[in-house]
Motif scaffolding. Structure first.
Motif, PDB file in Angstrom:
ATOM      1  N   ALA A  78       0.805  -1.215   0.000  1.00 50.56           N
ATOM      2  CA  ALA A  78       0.000   0.000   0.000  1.00 50.56           C
ATOM      3  C   ALA A  78       0.844   1.273   0.000  1.00 50.56           C
ATOM      4  O   ALA A  78       0.539   2.238  -0.716  1.00 50.56           O
ATOM      5  CB  ALA A  78      -0.943   0.003   1.201  1.00 50.56           C
ATOM      6  N   ILE A  79       1.909   1.297   0.805  1.00 47.63           N
ATOM      7  CA  ILE A  79       2.725   2.513   0.906  1.00 47.63           C
ATOM      8  C   ILE A  79       3.428   2.808  -0.413  1.00 47.63           C
ATOM      9  O   ILE A  79       3.428   3.951  -0.898  1.00 47.63           O
ATOM     10  CB  ILE A  79       3.746   2.372   2.049  1.00 47.63           C
ATOM     11  CG1 ILE A  79       3.024   2.292   3.398  1.00 47.63           C
ATOM     12  CG2 ILE A  79       4.726   3.540   2.043  1.00 47.63           C
ATOM     13  CD1 ILE A  79       3.947   2.066   4.576  1.00 47.63           C
ATOM     14  N   THR A  80       4.017   1.788  -1.031  1.00 46.34           N
ATOM     15  CA  THR A  80       4.725   1.991  -2.295  1.00 46.34           C
ATOM     16  C   THR A  80       3.758   2.398  -3.398  1.00 46.34           C
ATOM     17  O   THR A  80       4.048   3.312  -4.180  1.00 46.34           O
ATOM     18  CB  THR A  80       5.478   0.716  -2.689  1.00 46.34           C
ATOM     19  OG1 THR A  80       6.356   0.333  -1.625  1.00 46.34           O
ATOM     20  CG2 THR A  80       6.292   0.943  -3.946  1.00 46.34           C
ATOM     21  N   ARG A  81       2.617   1.733  -3.482  1.00 45.03           N
ATOM     22  CA  ARG A  81       1.632   2.093  -4.498  1.00 45.03           C
ATOM     23  C   ARG A  81       1.183   3.552  -4.326  1.00 45.03           C
ATOM     24  O   ARG A  81       1.070   4.296  -5.302  1.00 45.03           O
ATOM     25  CB  ARG A  81       0.421   1.160  -4.429  1.00 45.03           C
ATOM     26  CG  ARG A  81       0.710  -0.285  -4.813  1.00 45.03           C
ATOM     27  CD  ARG A  81      -0.593  -1.048  -5.074  1.00 45.03           C
ATOM     28  NE  ARG A  81      -1.514  -0.948  -3.951  1.00 45.03           N
ATOM     29  CZ  ARG A  81      -1.591  -1.820  -2.951  1.00 45.03           C
ATOM     30  NH1 ARG A  81      -0.760  -2.861  -2.932  1.00 45.03           N
ATOM     31  NH2 ARG A  81      -2.469  -1.676  -1.971  1.00 45.03           N
ATOM     32  N   ALA A  82       0.932   3.958  -3.074  1.00 40.16           N
ATOM     33  CA  ALA A  82       0.490   5.334  -2.820  1.00 40.16           C
ATOM     34  C   ALA A  82       1.568   6.337  -3.209  1.00 40.16           C
ATOM     35  O   ALA A  82       1.261   7.429  -3.724  1.00 40.16           O
ATOM     36  CB  ALA A  82       0.119   5.495  -1.349  1.00 40.16           C
ATOM     37  N   PHE A 107      -2.317   2.824 -12.337  1.00 36.75           N
ATOM     38  CA  PHE A 107      -2.225   1.377 -12.501  1.00 36.75           C
ATOM     39  C   PHE A 107      -2.461   0.983 -13.961  1.00 36.75           C
ATOM     40  O   PHE A 107      -3.311   1.565 -14.645  1.00 36.75           O
ATOM     41  CB  PHE A 107      -3.223   0.668 -11.598  1.00 36.75           C
ATOM     42  CG  PHE A 107      -2.938   0.852 -10.134  1.00 36.75           C
ATOM     43  CD1 PHE A 107      -1.826   0.263  -9.561  1.00 36.75           C
ATOM     44  CD2 PHE A 107      -3.764   1.626  -9.340  1.00 36.75           C
ATOM     45  CE1 PHE A 107      -1.542   0.435  -8.218  1.00 36.75           C
ATOM     46  CE2 PHE A 107      -3.495   1.809  -7.994  1.00 36.75           C
ATOM     47  CZ  PHE A 107      -2.376   1.218  -7.427  1.00 36.75           C
ATOM     48  N   THR A 108      -1.690   0.013 -14.413  1.00 36.69           N
ATOM     49  CA  THR A 108      -1.748  -0.439 -15.794  1.00 36.69           C
ATOM     50  C   THR A 108      -2.608  -1.691 -15.891  1.00 36.69           C
ATOM     51  O   THR A 108      -2.317  -2.704 -15.238  1.00 36.69           O
ATOM     52  CB  THR A 108      -0.334  -0.728 -16.324  1.00 36.69           C
ATOM     53  OG1 THR A 108       0.473   0.432 -16.156  1.00 36.69           O
ATOM     54  CG2 THR A 108      -0.376  -1.106 -17.799  1.00 36.69           C
ATOM     55  N   GLN A 109      -3.637  -1.635 -16.707  1.00 34.77           N
ATOM     56  CA  GLN A 109      -4.506  -2.778 -16.953  1.00 34.77           C
ATOM     57  C   GLN A 109      -4.045  -3.521 -18.211  1.00 34.77           C
ATOM     58  O   GLN A 109      -3.320  -2.958 -19.048  1.00 34.77           O
ATOM     59  CB  GLN A 109      -5.958  -2.315 -17.107  1.00 34.77           C
ATOM     60  CG  GLN A 109      -6.490  -1.504 -15.938  1.00 34.77           C
ATOM     61  CD  GLN A 109      -6.448  -2.261 -14.626  1.00 34.77           C
ATOM     62  OE1 GLN A 109      -6.631  -3.486 -14.599  1.00 34.77           O
ATOM     63  NE2 GLN A 109      -6.196  -1.551 -13.529  1.00 34.77           N
ATOM     64  N   PRO A 110      -4.438  -4.785 -18.372  1.00 31.24           N
ATOM     65  CA  PRO A 110      -4.038  -5.523 -19.582  1.00 31.24           C
ATOM     66  C   PRO A 110      -4.403  -4.802 -20.874  1.00 31.24           C
ATOM     67  O   PRO A 110      -3.628  -4.824 -21.841  1.00 31.24           O
ATOM     68  CB  PRO A 110      -4.801  -6.849 -19.435  1.00 31.24           C
ATOM     69  CG  PRO A 110      -4.973  -7.024 -17.957  1.00 31.24           C
ATOM     70  CD  PRO A 110      -5.175  -5.644 -17.418  1.00 31.24           C
TER      71      PRO A 110
END
Length: 284
Positions: A214-218, A227-230
């Motif tokens: 969570a911390i890194t994503r934030a 965020f990258t989706q397919p």
């Protein structure tokens, strides 16, 4: 495009990173306390692994902590079929090496390391030593004017990342800051250096592999990534084997912003001269 033609196209695209000189300091506008540098550990694989682990140990520690190391060479377990470890992924990435036989689907070619280092500034400069600008050897990246004073470093890397050119993007699979230097803006500064490299190579997109916590994503979200989706990868033209991807990670991306319109001035004090960069007030 066939698999073979795609491999050839990727290999050709990755040569673009060779335009960036290695082991040469570059100035970051608006960041007077640091310099950045591209490094190549690929010439001698064994020596390169040892040098990289000595130069940027935090880059390895950040991903290897708590993970089982590879078996020692010559042991029975080393001869058995197995999946590659994160330790090997890091070694192969920093040295642009080929993977082991059973993992040939993963391509580690074309990587370079970008490091952020502290800039040396003497407390008591002698007369004449730091009063003249030093012509840049390379004008492709870095600050728009010659550095004043000359770029010197006063320590080991603070922050480092691995980068590789793809078909219309710059890939960043590993990114880490030294434990004692976190939460001081150094990661943001290194990201600015990576964006500068991407602009120099006319690459409009950064593709990042982030640890899935969570911390890194934030943190990456605050720095402009999403965020990258397919379906995003399909839209970007990224193939299933084009990127380095590890377990317990998420793919993120960011459009490379245009270069800021920096202005500069020279600060003078006795025998000291330093060029400083600033962004003008858009309201004026």
């Amino acid at each position: 495009m066939t698999a073979e033609s795609r491999r050839c196209a990727l290999a050709e695209a990755r040569l673009a990173l060779s335009r960036i000189p290695v082991n040469q300091f570059f100035e970051l506008p608006g960041r007077p306390t640091v310099v950045f540098q591209a490094r190549n550990y690929a010439e001698d694989k064994a020596q390169g692994r040892a040098m990289a682990r000595g130069d940027v140990p935090f880059l390895f520690k950040a991903f290897e902590a708590g993970q089982a190391p590879p078996p020692r060479p010559g042991t029975r377990r080393a001869e058995e079929p197995r999946a590659a470890t994160i330790h090997e992924y890091l070694d192969w990435t920093v040295t642009s090496s080929s993977a082991m036989e059973e993992d040939q689907l993963v391509d580690f070619g074309g990587f370079r390391v970008v490091a952020l280092l502290p800039r040396f500034r003497p407390a008591w400069p002698p007369p004449g030593a730091y009063e003249e600008a030093v012509p840049r050897k390379c004008t492709l990246i870095g600050a728009p004017k010659d550095p004043l004073p000359q770029l010197l470093t006063g320590g080991k890397p603070i922050c480092a990342a691995t980068i590789r050119v793809g078909l219309g993007y710059l890939e960043v699979p590993f990114f880490a800051t030294a434990d004692t230097k976190r939460n001081r803006g150094y990661g943001r500064a290194l990201l600015e250096a990576i964006e500068d490299i991407a602009r120099c190579l006319s690459l409009p997109l950064l593709l990042l592999c982030s640890t899935d916590d969570a911390i890194t994503r934030a943190t990456w979200l605050r720095l402009g990534f999403c965020f990258t989706q397919p379906e995003d990868l399909v839209r970007f033209g990224v193939g299933p084997r084009d990127l380095l991807h590890m377990d317990n990670t998420v793919q993120m991306h960011k459009k490379v912003p245009p270069a800021p319109a920096w202005k500069s001035l020279v600060i003078k004090h006795q025998h000291w001269r330093q060029r400083a960069y600033f962004l003008p007030d858009p309201a004026k």
